[in-house]
Scaffold this active site. Structure first.
Site, PDB file in Angstrom:
ATOM      1  N   SER A 103      13.909  30.980  42.111  1.00 19.12           N
ATOM      2  CA  SER A 103      14.274  29.564  41.982  1.00 19.12           C
ATOM      3  C   SER A 103      13.229  28.915  41.085  1.00 19.12           C
ATOM      4  CB  SER A 103      14.273  28.948  43.385  1.00 19.12           C
ATOM      5  OG  SER A 103      13.676  27.686  43.430  1.00 19.12           O
ATOM      6  N   TYR A 152      10.660  26.894  51.789  1.00 18.83           N
ATOM      7  CA  TYR A 152      11.478  27.419  50.689  1.00 18.83           C
ATOM      8  C   TYR A 152      10.593  27.736  49.477  1.00 18.83           C
ATOM      9  CZ  TYR A 152      15.458  27.750  47.471  1.00 18.83           C
ATOM     10  OH  TYR A 152      16.380  28.188  46.556  1.00 18.83           O
TER      11      TYR A 152
HETATM   12  P1  NDP Z   1      24.865  28.710  49.815  1.00 19.05           P
HETATM   13  O1  NDP Z   1      24.193  28.010  50.939  1.00 19.05           O
HETATM   14  O2  NDP Z   1      26.132  28.196  49.282  1.00 19.05           O
HETATM   15  O3  NDP Z   1      25.111  30.268  50.222  1.00 19.05           O
HETATM   16  C1  NDP Z   1      24.143  30.982  50.907  1.00 19.05           C
HETATM   17  C2  NDP Z   1      24.707  32.342  51.260  1.00 19.05           C
HETATM   18  O4  NDP Z   1      23.728  33.062  52.038  1.00 19.05           O
HETATM   19  C3  NDP Z   1      25.961  32.260  52.123  1.00 19.05           C
HETATM   20  O5  NDP Z   1      26.805  33.343  51.796  1.00 19.05           O
HETATM   21  C4  NDP Z   1      25.411  32.423  53.531  1.00 19.05           C
HETATM   22  O6  NDP Z   1      26.437  32.890  54.383  1.00 19.05           O
HETATM   23  C5  NDP Z   1      24.317  33.452  53.269  1.00 19.05           C
HETATM   24  N1  NDP Z   1      23.268  33.495  54.282  1.00 19.05           N
HETATM   25  C6  NDP Z   1      22.487  32.491  54.734  1.00 19.05           C
HETATM   26  N2  NDP Z   1      21.635  32.931  55.680  1.00 19.05           N
HETATM   27  C7  NDP Z   1      21.893  34.257  55.835  1.00 19.05           C
HETATM   28  C8  NDP Z   1      21.365  35.282  56.659  1.00 19.05           C
HETATM   29  N3  NDP Z   1      20.376  35.056  57.544  1.00 19.05           N
HETATM   30  N4  NDP Z   1      21.867  36.528  56.557  1.00 19.05           N
HETATM   31  C9  NDP Z   1      22.853  36.793  55.660  1.00 19.05           C
HETATM   32  N5  NDP Z   1      23.409  35.875  54.864  1.00 19.05           N
HETATM   33  C10 NDP Z   1      22.928  34.621  54.947  1.00 19.05           C
HETATM   34  O7  NDP Z   1      23.751  28.838  48.688  1.00 19.05           O
HETATM   35  P2  NDP Z   1      23.853  29.033  47.092  1.00 19.05           P
HETATM   36  O8  NDP Z   1      25.063  29.770  46.737  1.00 19.05           O
HETATM   37  O9  NDP Z   1      23.525  27.752  46.479  1.00 19.05           O
HETATM   38  O10 NDP Z   1      22.570  29.928  46.854  1.00 19.05           O
HETATM   39  C11 NDP Z   1      22.567  31.331  46.850  1.00 19.05           C
HETATM   40  C12 NDP Z   1      21.110  31.763  46.765  1.00 19.05           C
HETATM   41  O11 NDP Z   1      20.509  31.198  45.594  1.00 19.05           O
HETATM   42  C13 NDP Z   1      20.289  31.257  47.948  1.00 19.05           C
HETATM   43  O12 NDP Z   1      19.302  32.200  48.258  1.00 19.05           O
HETATM   44  C14 NDP Z   1      19.652  29.995  47.392  1.00 19.05           C
HETATM   45  O13 NDP Z   1      18.489  29.638  48.079  1.00 19.05           O
HETATM   46  C15 NDP Z   1      19.392  30.408  45.964  1.00 19.05           C
HETATM   47  N6  NDP Z   1      19.276  29.338  44.986  1.00 19.05           N
HETATM   48  C16 NDP Z   1      20.233  28.366  44.901  1.00 19.05           C
HETATM   49  C17 NDP Z   1      20.112  27.365  43.950  1.00 19.05           C
HETATM   50  C18 NDP Z   1      21.144  26.280  43.788  1.00 19.05           C
HETATM   51  O14 NDP Z   1      20.920  25.361  42.978  1.00 19.05           O
HETATM   52  N7  NDP Z   1      22.259  26.299  44.491  1.00 19.05           N
HETATM   53  C19 NDP Z   1      18.957  27.314  43.033  1.00 19.05           C
HETATM   54  C20 NDP Z   1      18.026  28.398  43.204  1.00 19.05           C
HETATM   55  C21 NDP Z   1      18.194  29.367  44.155  1.00 19.05           C
HETATM   56  P3  NDP Z   1      26.411  32.689  55.988  1.00 19.05           P
HETATM   57  O15 NDP Z   1      25.857  31.321  56.253  1.00 19.05           O
HETATM   58  O16 NDP Z   1      27.825  32.861  56.373  1.00 19.05           O
HETATM   59  O17 NDP Z   1      25.539  33.790  56.516  1.00 19.05           O
END
Ligand code: NDP
Length: 254
Positions: free
Chosen positions: A146, A159
């Protein structure tokens, strides 16, 4: 340049957090490039939908429930993948979560899920998958970083700490596992509109300020990560390891 090097036919990929947002986008991109793709998260019905989208692209797909903060879940997920699809070539460590509050107010309950999902989860997924990749003598591990892998931001300290850790995890594993022909790289997304960032984009003033701060003048879309995830998963990136590549519309350049 031989562009067939970007073809992922015959490869098997795992995308953690593949049920929505950036993970879903990267899973679809890998399938479009030819890979069979396993999507994992904690919510099976959402995963099943993505797996079905991948199957309609003509690729194999499995939806596997797995909490990446739980090592037993990770081992089960990796075993299932190997048993049903025969190999693992690509891991995208995308699962992540965030907790928003001032550092002075952060509790253990805020801190642990963030560090355990992002940092602990990425490491133990990489370790479990590397144990399959080592005998295959090749592998591609892609972590998600990130902007906060490089810079500080207020009110998300767990984070920021975990994303800083991801940068070093990437470098540490890259140098240790180079001898196994496993490339470990990372993608650093800027601001993308997803469930994670929905509370930010709900604030109009914040959105306007943020748009002005991005040189390319727009928010990222999941499709903006398609090219880089396919490239880092493919033979075209065989001489790149230990890097975090930012896909941020120029944010860090300004
Ligand atoms: P979302 O919150 O939309 O998606 C997160 C995903 O991670 C979901 O599929 C969720 O599914 C899964 N998840 C969360 N906790 C767990 C866990 N303990 N075990 C397994 N799966 C898990 O986030 P984004 O799509 O925005 O982000 C994807 C990644 O990119 C994340 O790591 C985020 O921090 C990172 N990121 C995002 C940015 C942005 O601008 N959006 C910028 C930089 C980095 P479920 O809850 O069903 O388990």
């Amino acid at each position: 340049m031989n562009f067939s090097k970007m073809n992922l036919e015959g490869r098997v990929a795992i995308v953690t957090g593949g049920s929505r947002g950036l993970g879903r986008g990267m899973a679809l991109a890998l399938a479009e490039a030819g890979a069979d793709v396993v999507v994992t998260s904690r919510t099976l019905p959402a995963l099943e939908k993505v797996a079905e989208e991948i199957r309609t692209q003509g690729r194999k797909s499995l939806a596997i429930e797995c909490d990446v903060s739980n090592i037993k879940d990770i081992q089960r997920m990796v075993e299932l993948t190997r048993n049903k699809l025969g190999r693992i070539d690509i891991l995208v460590n995308n699962a992540g979560t965030i907790a928003r509050s001032s550092a002075i107010e952060v509790t253990e309950k805020d801190w642990d899920p963030v560090i355990n999902t992002i940092l602990k989860g990425s490491f133990f997924c990489a370790q479990a998958v590397a144990r399959v990749m080592i005998p295959q003598k090749k592998g591609k591990i892609i972590n998600i970083g990130s902007l906060t892998s490089k810079i500080g931001m207020p009110n998300i300290i767990a984070y920021v700490a975990s994303r800083g850790g991801i940068l070093q995890l990437t470098k540490g594993l890259a140098v240790e596992w180079a001898k196994y022909n496993i490339n470990v790289n990372a993608i650093g997304p800027g601001y993308y509109k997803t469930q994670q960032t929905a509370p930010l984009f709900a604030d109009k003033a914040w959105t306007e300020r943020t748009l002005k701060r991005i040189p390319l003048g727009r928010i990222g879309m999941p499709e903006d990560l398609a090219g880089i995830v396919v490239f880092l998963s493919s033979d075209a990136s065989d001489y790149i390891t230990g890097q975090m590549i930012f896909v941020d519309g120029g944010w860090l350049a300004m």
